[in-house]
Write a protein that holds these residues in place. Structure first.
Motif, PDB file in Angstrom:
ATOM      1  N   GLU A  99      37.024  42.431  52.048  1.00  0.00           N
ATOM      2  CA  GLU A  99      36.937  43.023  51.063  1.00  0.00           C
ATOM      3  C   GLU A  99      37.391  42.939  49.986  1.00  0.00           C
ATOM      4  OE1 GLU A  99      38.501  46.659  53.392  1.00  0.00           O
ATOM      5  OE2 GLU A  99      36.191  47.148  54.300  1.00  0.00           O
ATOM      6  N   THR A 100      38.599  42.014  50.464  1.00  0.00           N
ATOM      7  CA  THR A 100      39.704  41.235  48.885  1.00  0.00           C
ATOM      8  C   THR A 100      38.661  40.435  47.752  1.00  0.00           C
ATOM      9  OG1 THR A 100      41.562  41.103  49.958  1.00  0.00           O
ATOM     10  CG2 THR A 100      40.931  39.844  48.193  1.00  0.00           C
ATOM     11  N   ALA A 101      37.189  39.534  48.592  1.00  0.00           N
ATOM     12  CA  ALA A 101      36.830  38.865  48.354  1.00  0.00           C
ATOM     13  C   ALA A 101      35.748  39.256  47.495  1.00  0.00           C
ATOM     14  CB  ALA A 101      36.036  37.701  48.981  1.00  0.00           C
ATOM     15  N   GLU A 102      35.097  40.597  47.895  1.00  0.00           N
ATOM     16  CA  GLU A 102      34.365  41.842  47.266  1.00  0.00           C
ATOM     17  C   GLU A 102      35.250  42.744  45.590  1.00  0.00           C
ATOM     18  OE1 GLU A 102      33.344  44.915  50.539  1.00  0.00           O
ATOM     19  OE2 GLU A 102      31.746  43.095  51.149  1.00  0.00           O
ATOM     20  N   ARG A 103      36.087  42.788  45.981  1.00  0.00           N
ATOM     21  CA  ARG A 103      36.921  43.422  45.410  1.00  0.00           C
ATOM     22  C   ARG A 103      37.266  41.866  44.138  1.00  0.00           C
ATOM     23  NH1 ARG A 103      41.884  47.003  45.976  1.00  0.00           N
ATOM     24  NH2 ARG A 103      41.118  48.518  44.144  1.00  0.00           N
ATOM     25  N   LEU A 104      37.946  40.661  44.234  1.00  0.00           N
ATOM     26  CA  LEU A 104      37.224  39.908  42.874  1.00  0.00           C
ATOM     27  C   LEU A 104      36.764  39.686  42.204  1.00  0.00           C
ATOM     28  CD1 LEU A 104      39.707  37.230  44.824  1.00  0.00           C
ATOM     29  CD2 LEU A 104      40.256  38.540  43.351  1.00  0.00           C
ATOM     30  N   ASP A 105      36.703  39.413  41.158  1.00  0.00           N
ATOM     31  CA  ASP A 105      36.301  39.873  39.517  1.00  0.00           C
ATOM     32  C   ASP A 105      35.812  38.154  39.103  1.00  0.00           C
ATOM     33  OD1 ASP A 105      34.260  39.473  37.687  1.00  0.00           O
ATOM     34  OD2 ASP A 105      34.816  41.738  37.134  1.00  0.00           O
ATOM     35  N   PRO A 106      34.490  37.417  39.715  1.00  0.00           N
ATOM     36  CA  PRO A 106      34.610  36.546  39.149  1.00  0.00           C
ATOM     37  C   PRO A 106      35.233  35.597  37.537  1.00  0.00           C
ATOM     38  CG  PRO A 106      32.958  36.593  40.620  1.00  0.00           C
ATOM     39  CD  PRO A 106      33.293  38.029  40.346  1.00  0.00           C
ATOM     40  N   VAL A 107      34.968  36.682  36.621  1.00  0.00           N
ATOM     41  CA  VAL A 107      35.182  36.461  35.227  1.00  0.00           C
ATOM     42  C   VAL A 107      36.845  36.908  35.115  1.00  0.00           C
ATOM     43  CG1 VAL A 107      34.077  37.472  32.741  1.00  0.00           C
ATOM     44  CG2 VAL A 107      32.971  37.537  33.919  1.00  0.00           C
ATOM     45  N   VAL A 108      36.832  38.146  35.703  1.00  0.00           N
ATOM     46  CA  VAL A 108      38.281  38.587  35.396  1.00  0.00           C
ATOM     47  C   VAL A 108      39.259  36.766  36.459  1.00  0.00           C
ATOM     48  CG1 VAL A 108      40.298  39.586  36.156  1.00  0.00           C
ATOM     49  CG2 VAL A 108      38.483  40.349  35.493  1.00  0.00           C
ATOM     50  N   CYS A 109      38.658  36.177  37.640  1.00  0.00           N
ATOM     51  CA  CYS A 109      39.505  34.926  38.291  1.00  0.00           C
ATOM     52  C   CYS A 109      39.124  33.702  36.697  1.00  0.00           C
ATOM     53  CB  CYS A 109      39.255  35.006  39.497  1.00  0.00           C
ATOM     54  SG  CYS A 109      39.481  36.399  40.562  1.00  0.00           S
ATOM     55  N   GLU A 110      38.273  33.920  36.682  1.00  0.00           N
ATOM     56  CA  GLU A 110      37.720  32.500  35.806  1.00  0.00           C
ATOM     57  C   GLU A 110      38.984  32.788  34.655  1.00  0.00           C
ATOM     58  OE1 GLU A 110      35.975  28.947  34.376  1.00  0.00           O
ATOM     59  OE2 GLU A 110      36.098  30.271  35.977  1.00  0.00           O
ATOM     60  N   GLN A 111      39.191  33.548  33.687  1.00  0.00           N
ATOM     61  CA  GLN A 111      40.076  34.220  32.706  1.00  0.00           C
ATOM     62  C   GLN A 111      42.436  33.557  33.164  1.00  0.00           C
ATOM     63  OE1 GLN A 111      39.249  38.455  31.521  1.00  0.00           O
ATOM     64  NE2 GLN A 111      38.600  37.943  30.069  1.00  0.00           N
ATOM     65  N   VAL A 112      41.622  34.020  34.227  1.00  0.00           N
ATOM     66  CA  VAL A 112      43.197  33.785  34.532  1.00  0.00           C
ATOM     67  C   VAL A 112      43.579  32.313  35.268  1.00  0.00           C
ATOM     68  CG1 VAL A 112      44.841  34.507  36.562  1.00  0.00           C
ATOM     69  CG2 VAL A 112      43.849  35.651  36.302  1.00  0.00           C
TER      70      VAL A 112
END
Length: 300
Positions: free
Chosen positions: A126-139
């Motif tokens: 469920e954590t993986a489902e909540r993660l937005d790849p675009v937001v992770c890319e920004q971080v």
């Protein structure tokens, strides 16, 4: 480095059930009754009329409509459609010993093992489902450009913070983690533009972590919050918010389920950063391995 435009999850990635659970503490008491009824039986709620649901939750139809809007939906018809779709996708635990709520008193270790393993696996998924790849890319991009990186977390979240610090340090990044709140706050006061401060808090209400992120943001550093509650205080002072999952039941406080979600996000960011700078990460890992007298064959 320029500031990242604040990323706040409105309609967040992941399922509606996960989203409702995350928003539960921020809802009004009447809306919380609706939310708890929906979470207890999503399929049953999807079959009810708005009048039936309001009656079951001991509230009004107007409150049900407000609840729908509070969780990012246009109205009750959309809630029923989304709940029915998610109920169709969800399967029962494969092991009949798994308890979906609190583990009952006197439960045998076989039942405890089956239940804990099932819910731990659910937390990661469920954590993986909540993660937005675009937001992770920004971080990851912000971490790659950062002059200094500081990671903060109190209590159980401090373990995830220390793990993140250790991982980033192993690939040659200048990163600090101070368990002592006053030292962390003093260090945050020396951050500036081009630096990154990461605050980890399951509830998003840790006063120590909140103070550090506020100070870091005031100094011009990019602030990142890792939390399970998108409307928490820590999310309000972050430029970027990363969301975890992790339902807590009896014996499963912030020291257990939620920590797994935090470690999942930490690992994703670490591997993403190491992959972007594979040569630098490889050299750093090789140097560490040589100093420790061990051998390594990969970046993590």
């Amino acid at each position: 480095m320029g500031k990242i435009a604040q990323v706040y999850p409105g309609h967040e990635p992941g399922g509606l059930i996960i989203q409702i659970g995350a928003l539960l503490p921020s809802l009004s008491p009447a809306e919380q009754r609706v939310a708890r009824f929906v979470l207890a039986d999503p399929a049953g709620a999807a079959r009810r009329t708005i009048t039936d649901l309001a009656t079951s939750a001991e509230t009004s139809e107007a409150t049900v409509v407000r609840f729908c809007r509070s969780v990012g939906l246009r109205g009750y018809p959309q809630l029923r459609i989304r709940l029915a779709a998610e109920a169709a996708r969800r399967t029962e635990p494969p092991d009949g010993r798994v308890v979906t709520g609190d583990i009952p008193p006197g439960a045998g270790l076989a039942q405890v093992i089956a239940t804990v393993a099932y819910h731990d696996a659910r937390t990661v998924t469920e954590t993986a489902e909540r993660l937005d790849p675009v937001v992770c890319e920004q971080v990851v991009a912000a971490l790659q450009r950062a002059g200094r990186i500081e990671v903060h977390g109190a209590g159980a979240s401090g373990l995830a913070a220390l793990d993140f610090q250790r991982k980033l340090h192993s690939i040659g990044r200048l990163v600090s983690c101070f368990p002592d709140g006053q030292t962390a706050l003093a260090s945050a006061a020396l951050l500036g533009r081009g630096d990154v401060a990461v605050g980890i808090s399951h509830s998003g209400q840790s006063s120590a972590t909140l103070a550090v992120l506020e100070q870091a943001r005031h100094r011009g550093a990019t602030t990142v919050a890792l939390t399970s509650l998108p409307r928490s205080p820590i999310a309000g002072v972050a430029d970027v918010v990363l969301l975890t999952a992790g339902r807590e039941t009896t014996y499963r406080t912030g020291a257990t389920a939620s920590r797994l979600g935090q470690f999942t996000v930490v690992d994703c960011l670490f591997v993403g950063l190491a992959s972007r700078g594979r040569k630098r990460a490889g050299r750093a890992l090789a140097a560490v391995a040589e100093a420790l007298g061990t051998r390594t064959t990969g970046i993590c």
